[in-house]
Write a protein that holds these residues in place. Sequence first.
Motif, mmCIF file in Angstrom:
data_model
loop_
_atom_site.group_PDB
_atom_site.id
_atom_site.type_symbol
_atom_site.label_atom_id
_atom_site.label_comp_id
_atom_site.label_asym_id
_atom_site.label_seq_id
_atom_site.Cartn_x
_atom_site.Cartn_y
_atom_site.Cartn_z
ATOM 1 N N GLU A 1 34.069 -5.644 30.481
ATOM 2 C CA GLU A 1 34.854 -4.451 30.833
ATOM 3 C C GLU A 1 35.372 -4.503 32.266
ATOM 4 O OE1 GLU A 1 32.519 -3.946 27.391
ATOM 5 O OE2 GLU A 1 31.815 -4.393 29.422
ATOM 6 N N ASP A 2 34.876 -5.425 33.068
ATOM 7 C CA ASP A 2 35.361 -5.577 34.446
ATOM 8 C C ASP A 2 36.629 -6.423 34.514
ATOM 9 O OD1 ASP A 2 31.933 -5.913 35.361
ATOM 10 O OD2 ASP A 2 33.193 -4.139 35.657
ATOM 11 N N THR A 3 37.044 -6.985 33.391
ATOM 12 C CA THR A 3 38.252 -7.796 33.363
ATOM 13 C C THR A 3 39.462 -6.964 33.759
ATOM 14 O OG1 THR A 3 37.401 -9.302 31.675
ATOM 15 C CG2 THR A 3 39.793 -9.119 31.876
ATOM 16 N N ALA A 4 40.182 -7.429 34.782
ATOM 17 C CA ALA A 4 41.324 -6.681 35.311
ATOM 18 C C ALA A 4 41.954 -7.483 36.445
ATOM 19 C CB ALA A 4 40.888 -5.317 35.829
ATOM 20 N N VAL A 5 43.097 -7.013 36.895
ATOM 21 C CA VAL A 5 43.658 -7.479 38.156
ATOM 22 C C VAL A 5 43.112 -6.569 39.253
ATOM 23 C CG1 VAL A 5 45.739 -7.884 39.507
ATOM 24 C CG2 VAL A 5 45.740 -8.347 37.039
#
Length: 125
Positions: free
Chosen positions: A89-93
């Motif tokens: 869930e921390d996947t992001a730019v």
Amino acid sequence: QVQLVESGGGLVQAGGSLRLSCTASGRAFGSYNMGWFRQAPGKEREFVAAIMWDGGMTNYADSVKGRFTISRDNAKNTLYLQMNSLEPEDTAVYYCATSRSTRYYTRNRNDYTYWGQGTQVTVSS
């Protein structure tokens, strides 16, 4: 004017760690409160963490509290985000930004003026 450049993103397995850096140009870096935000695909940009100009106070989103640590080195014009126990869930730019607010803890994107170009963090399960 301040220019910000993020680095340190990458691909990591769940449970792993990454440290992001944000290097600023200009001599005013040490006078700014700073923040980290992130944006996942299809979602709005959200607050992650903020730090007072002297590093004396910090503030975190509930979703990262206890796992992420924001810090800064004003002598190096650099802001950091240590990310541990990463989750998919921390996947992001991830973006760093300077705050124009006297409230170091502000989570409002509109209080932030200069932004970096972002660095991708991908956490695999």
